[in-house]
Design a protein around this motif. Structure first.
Motif, PDB file in Angstrom:
ATOM      1  N   LYS A 144      -6.930  11.685  -0.166  1.00  0.00           N
ATOM      2  CA  LYS A 144      -6.926  10.605   0.809  1.00  0.00           C
ATOM      3  C   LYS A 144      -7.283   9.309   0.106  1.00  0.00           C
ATOM      4  O   LYS A 144      -8.147   9.285  -0.766  1.00  0.00           O
ATOM      5  N   HIS A 145      -6.597   8.258   0.473  1.00  0.00           N
ATOM      6  CA  HIS A 145      -6.926   6.962  -0.143  1.00  0.00           C
ATOM      7  C   HIS A 145      -6.354   5.812   0.661  1.00  0.00           C
ATOM      8  O   HIS A 145      -5.498   6.007   1.530  1.00  0.00           O
ATOM      9  N   ASN A 146      -6.842   4.606   0.345  1.00  0.00           N
ATOM     10  CA  ASN A 146      -6.266   3.414   0.953  1.00  0.00           C
ATOM     11  C   ASN A 146      -4.915   3.134   0.317  1.00  0.00           C
ATOM     12  O   ASN A 146      -4.721   3.346  -0.877  1.00  0.00           O
ATOM     13  N   GLU A 147      -3.987   2.629   1.112  1.00  0.00           N
ATOM     14  CA  GLU A 147      -2.661   2.285   0.599  1.00  0.00           C
ATOM     15  C   GLU A 147      -2.566   0.781   0.332  1.00  0.00           C
ATOM     16  O   GLU A 147      -3.548   0.055   0.442  1.00  0.00           O
ATOM     17  N   VAL A 148      -1.343   0.336   0.013  1.00  0.00           N
ATOM     18  CA  VAL A 148      -1.146  -1.055  -0.420  1.00  0.00           C
ATOM     19  C   VAL A 148      -1.483  -2.076   0.667  1.00  0.00           C
ATOM     20  O   VAL A 148      -2.184  -3.056   0.415  1.00  0.00           O
ATOM     21  N   ALA A 149      -0.999  -1.867   1.884  1.00  0.00           N
ATOM     22  CA  ALA A 149      -1.185  -2.871   2.935  1.00  0.00           C
ATOM     23  C   ALA A 149      -2.597  -2.777   3.518  1.00  0.00           C
ATOM     24  O   ALA A 149      -3.193  -1.697   3.510  1.00  0.00           O
ATOM     25  N   PRO A 150      -3.122  -3.900   4.032  1.00  0.00           N
ATOM     26  CA  PRO A 150      -4.422  -3.801   4.693  1.00  0.00           C
ATOM     27  C   PRO A 150      -4.310  -2.845   5.879  1.00  0.00           C
ATOM     28  O   PRO A 150      -3.284  -2.813   6.549  1.00  0.00           O
ATOM     29  N   ALA A 151      -5.346  -2.069   6.121  1.00  0.00           N
ATOM     30  CA  ALA A 151      -5.394  -1.103   7.228  1.00  0.00           C
ATOM     31  C   ALA A 151      -4.446   0.081   7.044  1.00  0.00           C
ATOM     32  O   ALA A 151      -4.231   0.860   7.959  1.00  0.00           O
ATOM     33  N   GLN A 152      -3.869   0.221   5.836  1.00  0.00           N
ATOM     34  CA  GLN A 152      -2.944   1.339   5.592  1.00  0.00           C
ATOM     35  C   GLN A 152      -3.588   2.389   4.680  1.00  0.00           C
ATOM     36  O   GLN A 152      -4.304   2.041   3.736  1.00  0.00           O
ATOM     37  N   HIS A 153      -3.305   3.655   4.994  1.00  0.00           N
ATOM     38  CA  HIS A 153      -3.935   4.756   4.265  1.00  0.00           C
ATOM     39  C   HIS A 153      -2.937   5.879   4.029  1.00  0.00           C
ATOM     40  O   HIS A 153      -1.838   5.855   4.569  1.00  0.00           O
ATOM     41  N   GLU A 154      -3.358   6.855   3.215  1.00  0.00           N
ATOM     42  CA  GLU A 154      -2.467   7.998   2.945  1.00  0.00           C
ATOM     43  C   GLU A 154      -3.245   9.309   2.884  1.00  0.00           C
ATOM     44  O   GLU A 154      -4.394   9.344   2.464  1.00  0.00           O
ATOM     45  N   ASP A 209       5.100  -6.940  10.365  1.00  0.00           N
ATOM     46  CA  ASP A 209       6.032  -7.666   9.521  1.00  0.00           C
ATOM     47  C   ASP A 209       5.263  -8.288   8.356  1.00  0.00           C
ATOM     48  O   ASP A 209       4.094  -8.626   8.491  1.00  0.00           O
ATOM     49  N   GLY A 210       5.917  -8.403   7.218  1.00  0.00           N
ATOM     50  CA  GLY A 210       5.316  -9.158   6.117  1.00  0.00           C
ATOM     51  C   GLY A 210       4.408  -8.342   5.209  1.00  0.00           C
ATOM     52  O   GLY A 210       3.980  -8.820   4.161  1.00  0.00           O
ATOM     53  N   ILE A 211       4.061  -7.146   5.608  1.00  0.00           N
ATOM     54  CA  ILE A 211       3.339  -6.244   4.708  1.00  0.00           C
ATOM     55  C   ILE A 211       4.087  -4.907   4.689  1.00  0.00           C
ATOM     56  O   ILE A 211       4.954  -4.686   5.529  1.00  0.00           O
ATOM     57  N   ASN A 212       3.719  -4.048   3.755  1.00  0.00           N
ATOM     58  CA  ASN A 212       4.433  -2.778   3.627  1.00  0.00           C
ATOM     59  C   ASN A 212       4.417  -1.945   4.909  1.00  0.00           C
ATOM     60  O   ASN A 212       3.444  -1.963   5.648  1.00  0.00           O
ATOM     61  N   GLY A 213       5.478  -1.210   5.096  1.00  0.00           N
ATOM     62  CA  GLY A 213       5.509  -0.206   6.160  1.00  0.00           C
ATOM     63  C   GLY A 213       5.086   1.141   5.594  1.00  0.00           C
ATOM     64  O   GLY A 213       4.680   1.241   4.436  1.00  0.00           O
ATOM     65  N   SER A 214       5.201   2.180   6.415  1.00  0.00           N
ATOM     66  CA  SER A 214       4.729   3.504   5.993  1.00  0.00           C
ATOM     67  C   SER A 214       5.873   4.482   5.795  1.00  0.00           C
ATOM     68  O   SER A 214       6.804   4.538   6.596  1.00  0.00           O
ATOM     69  N   GLY A 215       5.747   5.252   4.748  1.00  0.00           N
ATOM     70  CA  GLY A 215       6.756   6.270   4.473  1.00  0.00           C
ATOM     71  C   GLY A 215       6.118   7.635   4.336  1.00  0.00           C
ATOM     72  O   GLY A 215       4.938   7.832   4.637  1.00  0.00           O
ATOM     73  N   LYS A 216       6.951   8.557   3.898  1.00  0.00           N
ATOM     74  CA  LYS A 216       6.459   9.911   3.684  1.00  0.00           C
ATOM     75  C   LYS A 216       7.213  10.431   2.471  1.00  0.00           C
ATOM     76  O   LYS A 216       8.438  10.334   2.430  1.00  0.00           O
ATOM     77  N   HIS A 217       6.497  10.932   1.482  1.00  0.00           N
ATOM     78  CA  HIS A 217       7.167  11.460   0.295  1.00  0.00           C
ATOM     79  C   HIS A 217       7.289  12.972   0.406  1.00  0.00           C
ATOM     80  O   HIS A 217       6.295  13.670   0.550  1.00  0.00           O
ATOM     81  N   ASN A 218       8.524  13.433   0.332  1.00  0.00           N
ATOM     82  CA  ASN A 218       8.791  14.857   0.479  1.00  0.00           C
ATOM     83  C   ASN A 218       8.910  15.483  -0.920  1.00  0.00           C
ATOM     84  O   ASN A 218       9.965  15.451  -1.538  1.00  0.00           O
ATOM     85  N   ASN A 219       7.795  16.028  -1.417  1.00  0.00           N
ATOM     86  CA  ASN A 219       7.814  16.703  -2.719  1.00  0.00           C
ATOM     87  C   ASN A 219       8.405  18.088  -2.513  1.00  0.00           C
ATOM     88  O   ASN A 219       7.954  18.828  -1.646  1.00  0.00           O
ATOM     89  N   TRP A 220       9.392  18.435  -3.320  1.00  0.00           N
ATOM     90  CA  TRP A 220      10.188  19.632  -3.034  1.00  0.00           C
ATOM     91  C   TRP A 220      10.461  20.434  -4.305  1.00  0.00           C
ATOM     92  O   TRP A 220      10.768  19.868  -5.349  1.00  0.00           O
ATOM     93  N   SER A 221      10.356  21.731  -4.193  1.00  0.00           N
ATOM     94  CA  SER A 221      10.777  22.586  -5.299  1.00  0.00           C
ATOM     95  C   SER A 221      11.214  23.948  -4.764  1.00  0.00           C
ATOM     96  O   SER A 221      11.240  24.157  -3.547  1.00  0.00           O
ATOM     97  N   MET A 222      11.585  24.837  -5.694  1.00  0.00           N
ATOM     98  CA  MET A 222      11.995  26.187  -5.305  1.00  0.00           C
ATOM     99  C   MET A 222      11.161  27.159  -6.103  1.00  0.00           C
ATOM    100  O   MET A 222      10.912  26.928  -7.290  1.00  0.00           O
ATOM    101  N   SER A 223      10.758  28.234  -5.443  1.00  0.00           N
ATOM    102  CA  SER A 223       9.921  29.176  -6.168  1.00  0.00           C
ATOM    103  C   SER A 223      10.300  30.616  -5.832  1.00  0.00           C
ATOM    104  O   SER A 223      10.638  30.944  -4.692  1.00  0.00           O
ATOM    105  N   THR A 224      10.290  31.475  -6.848  1.00  0.00           N
ATOM    106  CA  THR A 224      10.743  32.863  -6.650  1.00  0.00           C
ATOM    107  C   THR A 224       9.624  33.703  -6.044  1.00  0.00           C
ATOM    108  O   THR A 224       8.456  33.323  -6.112  1.00  0.00           O
TER     109      THR A 224
END
Ligand code: ADP
Ligand code: MG
Length: 698
Positions: free
Chosen positions: A262-272, A313-328
């Motif tokens: 957990k951490h603060n993100e780029v924009a004020p009031a934004q977190h991850e 407006d004017g500051i970053n919006g929020s996304g979601k990073h989908n980390n993906w792999s395949m495992s046997t």
């Protein structure tokens, strides 16, 4: 904290440990066979599991159960039934049968079905998904289920996801077996979704109609300070935020959700928040739960968690990073470059399958993240561009380059075994650079799909990814299946080489935020679908229908119904935004402005009449504000008229385009003038909290 974390973790989950304790051995084994081999569940097994589940749930204070599903709203749905069953004489027992566990019959008619409703019965079915564990929340036992229509059409986001995982497993296993890796019997995909969000004060939030109705601010002048100092990213957590995150972690851990970072993100009031990765199906369920719990825990802290892609407006919006792999099933990550020639061959095959899949189905990848909210981010230099490309990093790109040129990995010291097999270096995660601008980046042992918006269910992008990769693997299999054992190494090499040549156009290691890249991408023929209405039609393109139907992920009917739903969603959402903006301008902003200009005018008159004091400044201000008033009034009338036109368009694609091309610009024009006006208004005149208050008050 009353409990230690290992004890707390998963304490509300009917997980494997509980099942082993609670179920008779033969039932436990039968259930596992069902889960692993995807076979039919016998009723006696279902009954035994239901009884154990109920006992466990009641011990943990549950009184109800619900089939929990993921309709096309993108949210989750639930209908609670109590365990009580009258015994006569006014007494009750707590009952739960195998039938109730396995199947539910909610009315499907009030969920989006994109036309399936008209053709099929309103009745819908929910079917237990034993691959995702049941859990307790707020006194109810939650049973993850798939949701389909009377005649079996999927009405949800889970069914096609499970089908796509199945397709990938089948094709990946086939090719692994062909390459001599015969111990593998199934392959699952894994996902770790990093989730961004904003926190705002609840009392301030309630005063903003736009936030309440649309999740984003439709108006608001920028505060003197935004994110330009870059002092928020990874900054120290403020006590209210830290307290929220602490509670959130605990709630998630109880549900067996592996919240990790957990951490603060780029924009004020934004977190991850980032969890540890899990099997895709569970990761999707857990991400849906995470979003829900975030909102709930925020409320308890008198905060509101905003999951919209662009709340400010004017500051970053929020996304979601989908980390993906395949495992046997033997525990090998197929995107981890190995140390031996055999592992390398395997790695290269799977790497090339992903590259080819993303290149050939980049339109579907783009489509899978297309929403009105995400349109504010993609291509706006805070998130990847709308053009899909792959980042591989210099080292891996060099290796592919040398394969293409038959240099056997040229410059670097590479060993060639007597068998002719080529050995890749074992490069670690850290040797791939941290390119943040790429939509789809190889990060050492997984790919990170970065185009997702923060509120999106991660199901859709993974359906596309799984199916596209399954298709390419099946094509590879067809090419290799008749090759003799001693020829296979060379055949694979040729296949890899050919794939590099045909698909290297999708690889781009540079800065994705530049205009030069967009020009270059156009020269390479990569599609650039800037908006949701641009992207959606590719869903029903012939090649894509063929892909999904071939692998039994969607029927053509399901695709067409989903296409309708997506178009409809887009139009409805923009319609709500337009109506909210109209309301704010007409009923809040203009009245406040006119009261203020009245007050100014009176002041000016008094000064003139009573004391003949100079009042040029006030007069200028009055003139400026009055002209803004006029402009806003006219623009608002235009918005209302255009919204009526939008509503009258029958063809959904035409309507979506109209919203994009006319309504959005109407709204933006209003915003420009309103924000200019706001810059002149004292805080107490503005009828709602401004950006400064929203972003800097916690
Ligand atoms: P970042 O540099 O983007 O912060 P991290 O290395 O911290 O990336 O990992 C981000 C996410 O990737 C985490 O959720 C992690 O669990 C997930 N992840 C790691 N390995 C895999 C994998 N094999 N499959 C899917 N996700 C993975
Ligand atoms: Mg990331």
């Amino acid at each position: 904290m009353t409990k230690k974390i290992p004890e707390l973790y998963g304490s509300l989950v009917f997980n494997d440990k509980v099942m082993r304790e609670k179920l008779p051995k033969d039932i436990y084994k039968a259930l596992h066979r069902t889960i692993e081999n995807n076979t039919h569940l016998e009723l006696d097994v279902a009954n035994a599991v239901a009884t154990a589940m109920k006992e466990w749930a009641v011990e943990h204070g549950a009184t109800h159960f619900t089939h929990w599903f993921q309709p096309m709203t993108g949210l989750t749905a639930e209908k609670h039934d109590s365990f009580i069953s009258p015994l006569g004489g006014g007494e009750i027992a707590m009952d739960f049968s195998g039938k109730e566990l396995v199947k539910g019959e909610p009315d499907a008619s009030s969920f989006p079905s994109g036309g399936l409703r008209a053709t099929f019965e309103a009745r819908g079915y929910t079917a237990w998904d034993p691959t995702s564990p049941a859990f307790i929340k707020d006194g109810t036992l939650y049973i993850p289920t798939a949701f389909c229509s009377y005649s079996g059409e999927a009405l949800d986001k889970k069914t096609p996801l499970l089908r796509s995982m199945e397709a990938l497993s089948t094709e990946a296993t086939k090719i692994l077996n062909l390459l001599g890796n015969t111990s593998v019997t199934s392959v699952s995909t894994t996902v770790g979704p990093e989730q961004e969000y904003f926190l705002v004060d609840k009392d301030l939030y309630k005063k903003r109609k736009d936030l309440v109705f649309t999740g984003r601010t439709l108006l608001g002048a920028k505060p003197p300070k935004g994110q330009e100092m870059e002092d928020h990213y990874f900054g120290a957590l403020k006590p209210p935020v830290a307290a929220f995150m602490h509670d959130l972690d605990e709630e998630l851990w109880k549900l067996g959700i592996p919240a990790k970072t957990k951490h603060n993100e780029v924009a004020p009031a934004q977190h991850e928040l980032a969890p540890v990765f899990e099997t895709t199906n569970i990761a999707v369920d857990h991400n849906q739960l995470t979003m829900e719990i975030m909102k709930k825990v925020a409320e308890k802290h008198n905060l509101v968690c905003l999951l919209h892609e662009k709340p400010f407006d004017g500051i970053n919006g929020s996304g979601k990073h989908n980390n993906w792999s395949m495992s046997t099933n033997t525990g090998v990550n197929l995107l981890d470059p190995g140390k031996t020639p055999a592992e390398n061959t395997q790695f290269l095959i799977f790497l090339m399958a992903v590259i080819k899949a993303v290149d050939e189905y980049s339109d579907l990848m783009r489509l899978s993240v297309a929403t009105a909210g995400n349109d504010h981010r993609l291509g706006a230099n805070e998130a990847p561009p709308a053009v899909v490309s792959i980042f591989l990093g210099d080292e891996l790109s060099e290796i592919l380059d040398s394969i293409e040129k038959d240099m056997f990995f040229g410059k670097q010291k590479r060993v060639q075994m007597n068998t002719g097999a080529k050995v890749l270096p074992h490069f670690t995660k850290d040797t791939t650079d941290r390119n943040r601008t790429s939509p789809f980046a190889f990060t050492g042992n997984k790919f990170e799909f970065r185009m997702l918006g923060s509120s999106l269910s991660v199901s859709g992008p993974n359906i596309v990814l799984n199916t596209a990769v399954a298709e390419v693997l099946s094509e590879f299999y067809e090419k290799l299946k008749n090759i003799s054992v001693d020829e296979i190494e060379n055949a694979v090499h040729e296949l890899v080489k050919r794939t590099i040549i045909e698909h290297k156009k999708i690889i781009f290691n540079g800065n994705g935020y530049t205009d030069e890249w967009l020009e270059e991408a156009a020269r390479r023929g990569l599609p650039n679908m800037k908006s949701t209405p641009d992207a959606l039609p590719c869903f029903v393109a012939e090649k894509n229908i063929k892909l999904f139907t071939k692998h039994h992920v969607f029927t053509e009917t399901e695709i067409r119904s989903r296409y309708e739903i997506l178009l409809e969603d887009y139009c409805k959402l923009l319609h709500i935004e337009a109506k909210t903006l109209k309301d704010m301008i007409r009923r809040d902003f203009l009245p406040a402005l006119s009261a203020y200009t009245d007050q100014l005018a009176c002041g000016i008159q008094t000064k003139k009449q009573v004391a003949t004091l100079p009042c040029n400044g006030e007069q200028k201000l009055l003139a400026t504000l009055s002209s803004y008033y006029e402009e806003l009034f006219e623009l608002e009338e235009k918005l209302v008229a255009d919204t009526l036109i939008a509503e009258s368009i029958i063809d959904m694609l035409e309507a979506a385009k109209y919203y994009h091309e006319t309504i959005i610009p109407d709204m933006e024009e209003i915003r420009v003038i309103a924000d200019l006006t706001e810059g002149y208004l004292p805080d107490d005149v503005l009828p709602y909290p401004n950006y400064e208050q929203l972003l800097f008050s916690i």
